[in-house]
Design an enzyme around this catalytic site. Structure first.
Site, mmCIF file in Angstrom:
data_model
loop_
_atom_site.group_PDB
_atom_site.id
_atom_site.type_symbol
_atom_site.label_atom_id
_atom_site.label_comp_id
_atom_site.label_asym_id
_atom_site.label_seq_id
_atom_site.Cartn_x
_atom_site.Cartn_y
_atom_site.Cartn_z
ATOM 1 N N CYS A 276 6.190 -6.562 22.796
ATOM 2 C CA CYS A 276 6.744 -6.314 24.131
ATOM 3 C C CYS A 276 6.059 -5.133 24.811
ATOM 4 O O CYS A 276 6.014 -5.059 26.031
ATOM 5 C CB CYS A 276 8.246 -6.036 24.046
ATOM 6 S SG CYS A 276 9.235 -7.534 23.987
ATOM 7 N N CYS B 292 -25.093 1.792 26.345
ATOM 8 C CA CYS B 292 -26.092 2.782 26.759
ATOM 9 C C CYS B 292 -25.708 4.197 26.328
ATOM 10 O O CYS B 292 -26.573 5.030 26.101
ATOM 11 C CB CYS B 292 -26.368 2.697 28.254
ATOM 12 S SG CYS B 292 -24.889 2.827 29.221
ATOM 13 N N GLY C 245 4.238 0.381 1.190
ATOM 14 C CA GLY C 245 4.707 -0.704 0.337
ATOM 15 C C GLY C 245 5.177 -0.250 -1.036
ATOM 16 O O GLY C 245 6.233 -0.666 -1.500
ATOM 17 N N ASN D 167 -3.485 8.885 -4.750
ATOM 18 C CA ASN D 167 -2.771 10.118 -4.413
ATOM 19 C C ASN D 167 -1.416 9.842 -3.770
ATOM 20 O O ASN D 167 -0.644 10.749 -3.548
ATOM 21 C CB ASN D 167 -3.608 11.000 -3.480
ATOM 22 C CG ASN D 167 -3.548 10.514 -2.041
ATOM 23 O OD1 ASN D 167 -3.602 9.319 -1.782
ATOM 24 N ND2 ASN D 167 -3.420 11.420 -1.105
ATOM 25 N N ARG D 168 -1.137 8.595 -3.427
ATOM 26 C CA ARG D 168 0.170 8.338 -2.829
ATOM 27 C C ARG D 168 0.761 6.998 -3.242
ATOM 28 O O ARG D 168 1.965 6.810 -3.161
ATOM 29 C CB ARG D 168 0.068 8.418 -1.312
ATOM 30 C CG ARG D 168 -0.889 7.392 -0.718
ATOM 31 C CD ARG D 168 -1.277 7.775 0.696
ATOM 32 N NE ARG D 168 -2.130 6.758 1.264
ATOM 33 C CZ ARG D 168 -3.395 6.545 0.905
ATOM 34 N NH1 ARG D 168 -3.962 7.308 -0.027
ATOM 35 N NH2 ARG D 168 -4.091 5.596 1.454
ATOM 36 N N GLY E 208 0.823 -1.207 0.000
ATOM 37 C CA GLY E 208 0.000 0.000 0.000
ATOM 38 C C GLY E 208 0.849 1.245 0.000
ATOM 39 O O GLY E 208 1.796 1.357 -0.769
ATOM 40 N N GLY E 209 0.497 2.174 0.864
ATOM 41 C CA GLY E 209 1.183 3.462 0.907
ATOM 42 C C GLY E 209 2.666 3.317 1.154
ATOM 43 O O GLY E 209 3.493 3.846 0.404
ATOM 44 N N ASN F 29 -2.800 -2.881 9.914
ATOM 45 C CA ASN F 29 -3.592 -3.279 11.076
ATOM 46 C C ASN F 29 -2.777 -4.078 12.081
ATOM 47 O O ASN F 29 -1.826 -4.774 11.747
ATOM 48 C CB ASN F 29 -4.843 -4.054 10.640
ATOM 49 C CG ASN F 29 -4.468 -5.380 10.027
ATOM 50 O OD1 ASN F 29 -4.320 -6.377 10.731
ATOM 51 N ND2 ASN F 29 -4.272 -5.393 8.721
ATOM 52 N N ARG G 298 0.064 -7.350 12.046
ATOM 53 C CA ARG G 298 1.406 -7.051 12.584
ATOM 54 C C ARG G 298 1.789 -8.049 13.668
ATOM 55 O O ARG G 298 2.917 -8.532 13.719
ATOM 56 C CB ARG G 298 1.408 -5.654 13.191
ATOM 57 C CG ARG G 298 1.491 -4.543 12.185
ATOM 58 C CD ARG G 298 1.887 -3.286 12.941
ATOM 59 N NE ARG G 298 2.087 -2.178 12.053
ATOM 60 C CZ ARG G 298 1.159 -1.272 11.795
ATOM 61 N NH1 ARG G 298 -0.019 -1.357 12.370
ATOM 62 N NH2 ARG G 298 1.408 -0.286 10.972
#
Lengths: 366, 653
Positions: free
Chosen positions: B156, B168, B24, B53-54, B21-22, B113, B117
């Site tokens: 860790c 509620c 990557g 865009n990136r 992704g970004g 996410n 990881r």
């Protein structure tokens, strides 16, 4: 799994409120190739809304810097000269960000060597035979964002008259001689509207950025009150003339080393970057001389660092990515008026891993 | 330029990238330019417009295609001689087992996410392969090196978990716009368009108070032959009018709160709502159901505008009508998706009407989409910088130069004049249940909690296991896998519904359970302690895992919600605003808590230490929870997460 941050107000929310804007730069698209592009551009200059297409494309970054900054970006025009791996990284970043236009200058013919650290040039000779570096990179950059106008200008920028510069919000200069840097910076300073000047150079696994925003003001909202910041920059010529003695004892060693190499290249009449380990003895002589002249200890410029800079005239791709990223960020900050700009040098060295800002300014500018 | 020796170790290495992704895209490009020749890349995602865009290796024409494959092709254009092996797959697939990981010299993460990881962290530990981990959000980023036995592992330090809200607060007493979003998305949207059999608290409370015959039926069920407009108004009046009236009748709730205002459609449209005059039919020209939009049929264009109550009401009714008319086949199976325009419109409008009722400021569709979709703020520059830093650390690892590895932060505002701040890696946490063998302990009511609760709440949610196996001594209590025989499956399924103390091999106070994940090759022991009572509000799971500290929830607005008298039973549940997967990372280093929650301890010192006056922006980004240890020559900044064990963390070397 990642909610915590994004559940908060967006990072840009309420942080910055106003910005002393750069009076609208006229469009550089005087010879614009298609009518359609002209029309789109004019619409954007007058209207204040982003198109649906832009909103969809820029969604993630609008969440970082806001619609207003995106609009300013789309009206900005950037001139780039001296294309290297670092400059290509920078160009990629601002084209993706959605600036109005990027004009590339570099008449050197493409060679095997220009491919190193440059992902815009393919090894297929048919693709670049007889073309300049700027022309080949222009083709590649256009693909990244159809909404940005990328074009090539031929010639040597330092010999262009001032009016040519007026179209641009920023001029970015890749590795070049001391004299060229001074000259281009000076021209930028003499124009009626502010033209930001940036220079960048990466050698071995080190990188340097210089920034001159002249008089720059921006405000930031801190808690309840809005604080106005005014920054007064020195030109490159003024900055490098600042006596070394007056700089902090722990100023970046890279600053001194780069000035030394720059002076060496000028004295010897070298093309910037055309150095080798054979130059070391002469560079060390110059170092002794300069250090005496400037009354600083010779240990401020380690020989090992000079050695690296003399030998490493090919760029290190990860450093290009880092320096090109920081430089892209700086130009985006300047155009959008969001965030503290670097004043006025930035250094990165893989050896210690620090990306550090140094302010080397004349007393009235600091 | 790399030295000859460096270049050799780069050329001969085999690296695994997880995520295209970004980060990557930038990483793959920088690896290829740096001379890497054997790169494997895993990504399960396909390309979307908002990536372009990136994620500069992708073009509009690639939308819908595999990120890993398109990224490979794009990079081969400028480095055709290298080998890039793409996998369009989930890194958690069993194919990517310990043996698979063992073939690599280093693993580089560009993930989005926590779950993935953690999974990769365990596989790297099991395979003894160094891991370079990274993350960005906006202008902030981080790169960390994890080497088994030398530096801390990814787990860790406890990581922040998703924010959850007591039911509620969501159903009765919202005080923030995000509460309205959760209500609109998790309750109303799910009730109308999602799985009908799911538990849902939307209806319950109104019937509790007044189970009149009229409301005893399921109001959300569309009556035979009911006109969509009629149905919409009935739902509208029920959730925004009647339900609020019922809630108001409970005086206790409103003692210290502003009373909400019931909103009925007749009040919003005094002259009767005129449906969009067949405008909805116009959109039928487009065949693609994903392009159906209530905004379009009502000619509202700018997603940045904040709509009035009446506009929101029109959008809501129009969106409902469009769902019934154009997307009826999906009803019953819909799950909110931030890229589903109509769903975003519906949720925005519903959240705004509810916000209006409770006196909470309204928000634009753009903002609402960001909150509901939990969208990551992402820019190309930060990803490029972080990718560069990953490659630098990877090269150090490959040259067995791990003593020089650094954890690096990319900052938005300079701290000690630095925008890129290197920090020496921390040594492994001796009580980490993942990389050390420290047992965990679990307090649980062994007479009422079922094995299923343990599996769901602890083994899957807290321990992040995919294919768990649970043992008590040599007795197998539970196991997941494809190769189990029928009798075992039956046996395990039966076990799930038994309380712990009544399992074939009873789990009581003092029992030590061994939990193992075969794929991750990860085992840990859990000491069981029986406890009778749990606080519904503070300990909603009904069990407490310790020996490993969960990161504190960062928002402290939950306690207010306790007092609603009507909600005794459901108060213990909580609704999680689930993160939608995006292509970029947004795990912010725990160590660098960007949002001020506590005292800004070191802020003043940091500000003073900045030599340039403009750089000392006091918004607490870098200041919070940072402990600095300054050596004369070499500035070393220690970042801690503010836990009590801060002082135990030592720098390596």
């Amino acid at each position: 799994m990642q909610t915590l941050l994004t559940l908060r107000a967006s990072p840009t929310e309420g942080e910055f409120v106003t910005f002393e804007s750069n009076p609208g730069n006229p469009s550089p698209l005087r010879n614009s190739s298609t009518k359609k592009k002209k029309k789109r551009l004019r619409l954007k200059m007058d209207g204040e809304e982003l198109t649906e297409q832009e909103t969809a494309l820029y969604d993630r970054q609008i969440r970082v810097w806001g619609v207003d900054a995106q609009r300013r970006l789309s009206k900005s025009h950037i001139l780039v000269t001296g294309i290297s791996g670092t400059i290509v990284e920078f160009c990629k970043n601002i084209v993706l960000a959605g600036v109005g236009s990027v004009t590339l200058m570099d008449d050197r013919m493409v060679t095997e060597e220009s491919m190193w650290a440059n992902f815009l040039i393919t090894p297929d000779e048919n693709m670049w035979d007889g073309k300049s570096v700027a022309e080949v990179c222009c083709d590649g950059l256009r693909e990244f964002n159809p909404m940005v106008h990328v074009s090539v200008e031929k010639g040597n920028l330092s010999t262009f008259d001032g009016e040519f510069y007026d179209k641009f919000s920023a001029v970015v200069v890749g590795r070049c001689s001391l004299a060229t840097k001074k000259r281009i910076n000076e021209i930028c300073r003499k124009r009626p509207n502010r033209i930001a000047f940036y220079s960048v150079d990466c050698r071995d696994s080190c990188g340097e950025i210089f920034v001159d925003l002249q008089n720059y003001s921006y405000s930031q909202k801190k808690l309840e009150e809005t604080v106005e910041f005014r920054l007064q920059y020195s030109s490159f010529e003024e900055a490098v003339a600042v006596p070394w003695k007056s700089l902090p004892r722990r100023a970046s060693k890279l600053y001194f080393a780069m000035r030394l190499i720059e002076k060496f290249e000028q004295d010897e009449g070298r093309t910037p970057g055309e150095t080798s380990i054979a130059d070391l003895p002469n560079v060390l002589k110059l170092k002794k001389l300069l250090c005496e002249e400037q009354s600083v200890n010779e240990s401020q410029i380690p020989d090992s660092l000079l050695e690296r800079l003399l030998v490493g005239n090919i760029e290190h791709p990860p450093v290009c990515a880092i320096i090109g990223g920081i430089l892209g960020q700086e130009v985006i900050k300047m155009i959008s008026g969001k965030g503290d700009p670097i004043k006025n040098f930035f250094f990165y060295d893989v050896m210690d891993g620090k990306g550090i800002i140094e302010d080397v300014s004349t007393p009235e500018s600091s | 330029m790399a030295s000859e020796q460096q270049l050799q170790s780069i050329k001969s290495s085999k690296v695994l990238m997880v995520g295209a992704g970004g980060i990557g895209c930038e990483l793959l490009k920088t690896l290829a330019l740096s001379g890497f020749q054997d790169i494997h890349i895993i990504d399960m995602d396909t390309i979307e417009v908002s990536n372009l865009n990136r994620q500069f290796l992708f073009r509009k024409s690639h939308v819908g295609q595999s990120k890993a494959k398109v990224a490979r092709d794009a990079v081969l254009r400028f480095r055709p001689q290298i080998n890039i092996t793409p996998y369009h797959a989930n890194v958690k697939d069993p194919d990517f087992n310990v043996d698979f990981f063992k073939q690599f010299n280093v693993v580089l993460n560009g993930l989005d996410n926590l779950d993935a990881r953690r999974h990769v962290n365990r596989l790297c530990l099991a395979a003894d392969v160094p891991l370079v981990e990274s993350g960005t959000t906006g202008f902030l980023g981080q790169v960390t090196v994890h080497i088994k036995g030398k530096t801390e592992c990814y787990e860790c330090q406890p990581k922040p978990t998703p924010k959850s809200y007591p039911v509620c607060t969501i159903t009765s007493t919202p005080s923030k716009f995000v509460h309205c979003i959760v209500w609109a998305k998790e309750l109303l949207f799910a009730k109308l368009f999602g799985d009908k059999n799911q538990d849902n608290d939307l209806n319950v409370r109104s019937n509790d108070a007044a189970s009149s015959s009229e409301h005893a039926e399921d109001v959300f069920e569309r009556r035979e032959g009911e006109d969509p407009g009629q149905y919409g108004r009935r739902i509208y009046d029920h959730v925004f009018g009647y339900n609020i009236e019922v809630a108001l009748s409970n005086e206790e709730t409103w003692k210290n709160r502003n009373r909400p205002r019931p909103i009925y459609s007749k009040d919003v449209f005094p002259n009767g709502f005129i449906q969009s005059n067949g405008n909805a039919d116009k959109v039928s020209v487009t065949e693609d159901p994903s392009s159906v939009s209530a905004m379009a049929s009502l000619s509202l264009k700018n997603p940045q505008d904040i709509w009035s109550l009446s506009e929101n009401s029109k959008i809501l009714l129009e969106a409902l009508k469009l769902f019934l008319g154009k997307r009826d086949k999906e009803i019953g199976n819909l799950i909110f998706d931030k890229d589903d325009q109509l769903a975003v419109e519906f949720v925005t409008a519903a959240a705004n009407i509810r916000a209006s009722s409770f006196g909470i400021p309204l928000h634009s569709l753009f903002e609402a989409k960001g909150i509901a979709g939990n969208i990551v703020h992402a820019v190309a520059t930060t990803n490029a910088i972080i990718a560069g830093l990953i490659v630098i650390e990877a090269i150090k690892v490959l040259q067995s130069n791990s003593n020089n590895c650094r954890m690096t932060y990319c900052l938005e505002h300079p701290s000690r004049k630095m925008l890129l701040m290197p920090v020496e890696p921390f040594e492994p946490n001796k009580s980490c249940y993942v990389c050390s063998e420290t047992p965990l302990s679990l307090e649980v009511n062994t007479n009422s909690s079922k094995l299923r609760d343990f599996v769901e709440k602890i083994v899957k949610n807290k321990l992040g296991m995919c294919l768990p196996l649970i043992m008590h001594g040599s007795a197998l209590l539970y196991e997941v896998g494809d190769d189990l025989d029928q009798a075992m499956v039956v046996n395990y399924t039966a076990n799930l519904d038994k309380v712990l103390a009544e399992l074939p091999s009873p789990v009581t106070s003092g029992t030590v359970l061994t939990v193992e994940d075969l794929q991750q090759e990860f085992t840990c022991n859990i000491n069981i302690k029986h406890r009778d009572e749990f606080d519904d509000e503070k300990e909603p799971d009904g069990m407490i895992l310790s020996g490993w500290t969960q990161a504190p929830s960062k928002e402290k607005d939950d306690n207010v919600a306790v007092s609603n008298g009507a909600s005794t039973s459901s108060a213990s549940q909580s609704t999680v605003l689930e993160a939608e997967d995006d292509d970029d990372i947004e795990i912010v280093p725990t160590e660098l808590a960007f949002v001020s929650a506590g005292a800004k301890r070191k802020l003043s010192e940091i500000s003073n230490s900045n030599s340039s006056a403009h750089s000392s922006v006091g918004d607490g980004y870098c200041g919070e929870k940072k402990e600095e240890v300054v050596d004369e020559e070499d500035v070393v900044v220690m970042l801690t997460d503010g836990n009590s064990d801060v002082s135990k963390k030592k720098r390596l070397q």
